[in-house]
Design a protein around this motif. Structure first.
Motif, PDB file in Angstrom:
ATOM      1  N   GLY A 152       0.816  -1.201   0.000  1.00  0.00           N
ATOM      2  CA  GLY A 152       0.000   0.000   0.000  1.00  0.00           C
ATOM      3  C   GLY A 152       0.852   1.254   0.000  1.00  0.00           C
ATOM      4  N   LEU A 153       0.190   2.410  -0.104  1.00  0.00           N
ATOM      5  CA  LEU A 153       0.907   3.671  -0.281  1.00  0.00           C
ATOM      6  C   LEU A 153       0.614   4.706   0.805  1.00  0.00           C
ATOM      7  CD1 LEU A 153       0.618   4.007  -4.172  1.00  0.00           C
ATOM      8  CD2 LEU A 153       2.568   3.176  -2.832  1.00  0.00           C
ATOM      9  N   THR A 154      -0.164   4.367   1.833  1.00  0.00           N
ATOM     10  CA  THR A 154      -0.275   5.268   2.975  1.00  0.00           C
ATOM     11  C   THR A 154       1.023   5.191   3.785  1.00  0.00           C
ATOM     12  OG1 THR A 154      -1.421   3.502   4.186  1.00  0.00           O
ATOM     13  CG2 THR A 154      -2.789   5.163   3.100  1.00  0.00           C
ATOM     14  N   TYR A 155       1.175   6.056   4.757  1.00  0.00           N
ATOM     15  CA  TYR A 155       2.492   6.255   5.371  1.00  0.00           C
ATOM     16  C   TYR A 155       3.069   4.979   5.998  1.00  0.00           C
ATOM     17  CZ  TYR A 155       6.245   8.695   7.843  1.00  0.00           C
ATOM     18  OH  TYR A 155       7.462   9.112   8.294  1.00  0.00           O
ATOM     19  N   GLY A 156       2.273   4.315   6.844  1.00  0.00           N
ATOM     20  CA  GLY A 156       2.769   3.084   7.459  1.00  0.00           C
ATOM     21  C   GLY A 156       2.979   1.988   6.438  1.00  0.00           C
ATOM     22  N   ALA A 157       2.023   1.814   5.533  1.00  0.00           N
ATOM     23  CA  ALA A 157       2.140   0.791   4.498  1.00  0.00           C
ATOM     24  C   ALA A 157       3.326   1.066   3.581  1.00  0.00           C
ATOM     25  CB  ALA A 157       0.838   0.722   3.695  1.00  0.00           C
ATOM     26  N   LEU A 158       3.556   2.331   3.264  1.00  0.00           N
ATOM     27  CA  LEU A 158       4.691   2.712   2.425  1.00  0.00           C
ATOM     28  C   LEU A 158       6.012   2.370   3.107  1.00  0.00           C
ATOM     29  CD1 LEU A 158       5.585   4.104  -0.212  1.00  0.00           C
ATOM     30  CD2 LEU A 158       5.548   6.267   1.034  1.00  0.00           C
ATOM     31  N   SER A 159       6.035   2.417   4.416  1.00  0.00           N
ATOM     32  CA  SER A 159       7.240   2.075   5.175  1.00  0.00           C
ATOM     33  C   SER A 159       7.591   0.599   5.026  1.00  0.00           C
ATOM     34  CB  SER A 159       7.044   2.421   6.654  1.00  0.00           C
ATOM     35  OG  SER A 159       6.721   3.789   6.811  1.00  0.00           O
ATOM     36  N   LEU A 160       6.636  -0.202   4.549  1.00  0.00           N
ATOM     37  CA  LEU A 160       6.859  -1.629   4.313  1.00  0.00           C
ATOM     38  C   LEU A 160       6.931  -1.936   2.817  1.00  0.00           C
ATOM     39  CD1 LEU A 160       4.258  -3.065   6.876  1.00  0.00           C
ATOM     40  CD2 LEU A 160       6.629  -2.403   7.292  1.00  0.00           C
ATOM     41  N   ASN A 161       7.120  -0.922   2.006  1.00  0.00           N
ATOM     42  CA  ASN A 161       7.145  -1.106   0.565  1.00  0.00           C
ATOM     43  C   ASN A 161       8.565  -1.398   0.113  1.00  0.00           C
ATOM     44  OD1 ASN A 161       6.992  -0.669  -2.334  1.00  0.00           O
ATOM     45  ND2 ASN A 161       5.026   0.317  -1.937  1.00  0.00           N
ATOM     46  N   GLY A 162       8.740  -2.508  -0.586  1.00  0.00           N
ATOM     47  CA  GLY A 162      10.082  -2.926  -0.961  1.00  0.00           C
ATOM     48  C   GLY A 162      10.591  -2.373  -2.264  1.00  0.00           C
ATOM     49  N   THR A 163       9.854  -1.441  -2.885  1.00  0.00           N
ATOM     50  CA  THR A 163      10.259  -0.868  -4.169  1.00  0.00           C
ATOM     51  C   THR A 163      10.570   0.614  -3.992  1.00  0.00           C
ATOM     52  OG1 THR A 163       8.801  -2.433  -5.295  1.00  0.00           O
ATOM     53  CG2 THR A 163       9.602  -0.573  -6.578  1.00  0.00           C
TER      54      THR A 163
END
Length: 465
Positions: A152-163
């Motif tokens: 995902g692209l919200t702040y917390g979800a973005l913190s788990l984004n591997g790209t």
């Protein structure tokens, strides 16, 4: 009040791109026009889209997996009309929802080992909730996630984004989020061990099959990852937002691998394609750590999370999936489609691998061995890595009326996420179109390489400035 949606749509259909360019995302409009994707779709039914001229297209993107039932399924539409006609007392807030209770009951019946549900509005919200539940349940801060992951692209979800392309320019992101390689148990245990010294790792969140490249786990990876998490006191969180609800030929992708998570995240297809809904399913003890006293009954929530339209859409979606045996169809038809596409690998040297499960399939392309093709491939690649895929996607849409997308930035992978309702004619349509377009890509000097040179020119121009 005189409001006529039909008239508005009819009168202003031709303004769609101009309005978006003026008031919304002008860069997206530029991309669509550059690639020839400004088709002006006017209607959707099942797995198909129709443009303003009435031409029919096969949608293999399905709203990033939202339209598992296809578009505008009549049973879900009927359920939503009933909600409107019933004039229910929705979102009272100082009350509880009957429809939410029913949807939770029906979901948990399909999720062995799960005991409680938290509803929200999207997959990203489900990820945000999972971070909070994991930290509260364990008393630890650290979250492990995988390279190439998308949550995902919200702040917390973005913190788990591997790209990195999604993260660039938005930092600093949420602290205590640690990236590890996907499908690497040694790296996972090392990260868990490092965290165990200070009792730091709250959870490992992972897509059972990675959506960005349709990257598959080894057969023992997920079960062993869950075992390691429990050994070190961390939660194993399965992000089934794209893979869940039948997409891979099982209700959850985790079922293929014999693993029982501590939390499961769902969204996308649960909406029936109508009303956004997300869900976090979990063990009772995790839920109880957050909502442990009456004065904490509202410590986490989502204003629209249990709205009646979303809950009814979810209930209707589950019933349609059962009545139409869509999970079983995803398994059988997806396996047949993948087998047909895998046969193309031997016929076309540019196509390196076809992989996936059910109706989640990735086609990976790679550099050819023949000299003429190799030179043409490197021309495209020097302009932009992965640009070759656009040489496949553009004629697929233009000449074969098939809509799909590259799997990620700088990727050589095209991902197929068709509706679970596609039939045998749709399957033949897909295989025939890919066979012809990929075959054309092997003909240096043909029209498709004229397109390739044009794409390379655009790519080099963008690189320069």
């Amino acid at each position: 009040m005189t409001f006529d949606l039909s008239s508005i749509l009819a009168e202003r259909q031709g303004e769609k791109y101009a309005l978006n360019e003026k008031y919304l995302n002008a860069q997206l409009v530029r991309v669509l026009k550059t690639l020839g994707y400004d088709v002006n779709f006017a209607r959707g039914q099942g797995p198909h889209l129709y443009d303003v001229a009435g031409r029919r297209y096969l949608d293999l993107l399905s709203g990033f997996g939202v339209f598992a039932l296809g578009r505008n399924h009549p049973a879900v539409a009927a359920a939503l009309r009933q909600v409107l006609e019933a004039q229910l007392p929705g979102l009272v807030q100082l009350d509880v929802s009957l429809l939410a209770g029913i949807l939770a009951e029906k979901l948990l019946a399909r999720l062995p080992g799960m005991e409680r549900i938290f509803f929200c509005n999207s997959g990203a919200e489900a990820v945000e909730a999972a971070i909070k539940f994991a930290r509260m349940a364990t008393g630890r801060p650290r979250i492990l996630y995988c390279d190439q992951a998308f949550h995902g692209l919200t702040y917390g979800a973005l913190s788990l984004n591997g790209t990195e392309v999604f993260r660039k320019g938005f930092g600093p992101l949420l602290p205590e989020c640690v990236k590890i390689p996907f499908n690497d148990l040694t790296a996972l245990e090392a990260a868990l061990k490092a965290g165990a010294k200070e009792s730091e790792v709250a959870a490992f969140i992972v897509e059972p099959i990675q959506g960005k490249g349709v990257y598959m786990p080894d057969d023992n990876y997920l079960a062993e990852a869950a075992r390691l998490c429990r050994k070190y006191g961390a939660l194993f969180v399965a992000d089934e937002i794209q893979t869940g609800l039948g997409r891979t030929g099982r209700f959850l992708a985790c079922e293929h691998y014999g693993v029982e998570p501590d939390m499961v995240l769902l969204a996308k297809a649960l909406s029936g394609g109508f009303v956004p809904v997300g869900a976090v399913a979990m063990k009772h003890w995790i839920f109880a750590k957050l909502f442990d006293r009456m004065d904490r009954a509202l410590v986490h929530g989502s204003t629209f999370g249990k709205n009646d339209m979303a809950m009814a859409a979810g209930i209707a979606t589950l019933e349609v999936m059962e009545e139409e045996k869509l999970v079983e169809k995803a398994d059988s038809r997806g396996s047949a489609l993948m087998a047909d596409l895998q046969k193309l690998v031997a016929q076309h040297e540019l196509l390196k691998e076809v992989r996936g499960r059910g109706m989640m399939i990735g086609l990976e392309f790679g550099a050819p061995k023949s000299l003429k093709l190799k030179a043409a491939w490197h021309l495209l690649d020097s302009a932009k890595r992965g640009l070759f895929c656009q040489m496949v996607l553009i004629p697929l849409l233009r000449d074969h009326q098939i809509l799909c997308q590259v799997s990620g930035d700088d990727s050589y992978i095209i991902k197929l996420l068709p509706s679970l309702t596609i039939d045998e004619a749709d399957r033949q349509w897909i295989v025939s179109a890919f066979d012809q377009v990929i075959g054309d890509c092997h003909q240096i000097g043909g029209a498709v390489w004229d397109l390739g040179r044009s794409l390379a020119k655009h790519g080099l121009k963008a690189k320069a400035g």
